[in-house]
Design an enzyme around this catalytic site. Structure first.
Site, short mmCIF file in Angstrom:
data_model
loop_
_atom_site.label_atom_id
_atom_site.label_comp_id
_atom_site.label_asym_id
_atom_site.label_seq_id
_atom_site.Cartn_x
_atom_site.Cartn_y
_atom_site.Cartn_z
N ARG A 17 0.82 -1.20 0.00
CA ARG A 17 0.00 0.00 0.00
C ARG A 17 0.86 1.26 0.00
NH1 ARG A 17 -3.47 -3.59 3.06
NH2 ARG A 17 -2.84 -2.75 5.06
N ASP A 143 -2.86 11.55 9.69
CA ASP A 143 -4.19 11.27 9.16
C ASP A 143 -5.00 12.54 9.32
OD1 ASP A 143 -7.02 10.29 8.97
OD2 ASP A 143 -6.08 8.32 8.94
N TYR A 156 -8.05 5.16 17.59
CA TYR A 156 -7.21 5.44 16.42
C TYR A 156 -7.00 6.94 16.26
CZ TYR A 156 -5.89 6.04 11.52
OH TYR A 156 -5.27 6.42 10.37
#
Length: 247
Positions: A17, A143, A156
């Protein structure tokens, strides 16, 4: 072994990925690579073989669990032994899964914080002397949900928020010799990684560019921060097609 004259980078979670895309991009830019993996040995070996076919003696495979802190200095030592230098550390390895409130366990906390915050911090600490010697840099893959909540992913999001603050804090502490930056992806890889909190329809409807991103988008941002941004540090760049503009 005579130290290489090429720059060297260590990429965690490099086997597939986004990690593999970063590896291919940096390799094409002339970097020798230490490719870390935990469980994805077959994919890591295939990637190394691919890159070795392009340029011989340009890769090193490193297996390790980033939660095992006593293993981390050994990853740096092995990289230095093989390449003689370390110019960039890319903290890409991550763990991602749902943790709905009411079902969160200590194991969830340990797994998500180990992969997304603790491991990157202690690996960067282990690498800091080598990076200072080369006036190198650290890139953390954060993120967009380090800044905003993602439903049923509280742990997370907390862990990635910790990684974001680590990016800012270490940019101050490791400067001026070492630059530290982050890249914050939006939704990527729908076809390869369908375990997503958002449907593809949501991504299209709530992204300014109305499409999903690709691993190469992240890889090119990482390459730019490492190779072409000598006056950039303490920044977290969103690579999300404008997803963070929407609720």
């Amino acid at each position: 072994m005579t130290p290489t004259i090429r720059p060297a980078a260590l990429i965690t979670g490099a086997a597939k990925r986004i990690g593999a895309a970063i590896a291919r991009c940096l390799h094409a830019a002339g970097y020798d690579l230490a490719l870390h993996y935990r469980d994805s040995e077959a994919e890591a070996r295939a990637l190394a073989a691919e890159l070795e076919g392009i340029r011989a003696n340009s890769t090193l495979l490193l297996q390790g669990d980033l939660a095992q802190l006593d293993q981390l200095p050994g990853l740096i030592d092995a990289t230095l032994l093989r390449f003689g230098r370390l110019d960039a550390l890319v903290n890409n390895a991550s763990s991602y899964y749902r943790t709905p409130v009411g079902s969160i366990t200590r194991d969830d906390w340990d797994a998500l914080f180990s992969a997304n915050a603790m491991g990157p911090l202690f690996l960067t600490q282990a690498a800091s002397q080598a990076l200072r010697a080369q006036r190198g840099c650290v890139i953390n893959i954060v993120d967009i949900y380090a800044e905003r909540p993602l439903e049923q992913h509280t742990v997370y999001c907390m862990a990635k928020a910790a990684l974001g603050m680590m990016t800012l804090s270490l940019a101050r502490e490791l400067g001026p010799e070492v630059r530290v930056n982050g890249v914050a992806p939006g939704n990527m890889l729908w076809s390869e990684n369908p375990v997503k909190a958002e449907t593809l329809g949501i991504v299209v409807d709530r992204t300014a560019l109305r499409r999903q991103g690709q691993p190469q988008d992240i890889a090119e941002a990482v390459r730019w921060l490492i190779a072409d941004a000598p006056y950039v540090t303490g920044q977290i760049i969103r690579i999300d097609g404008g997803r963070s503009l929407f609720i």
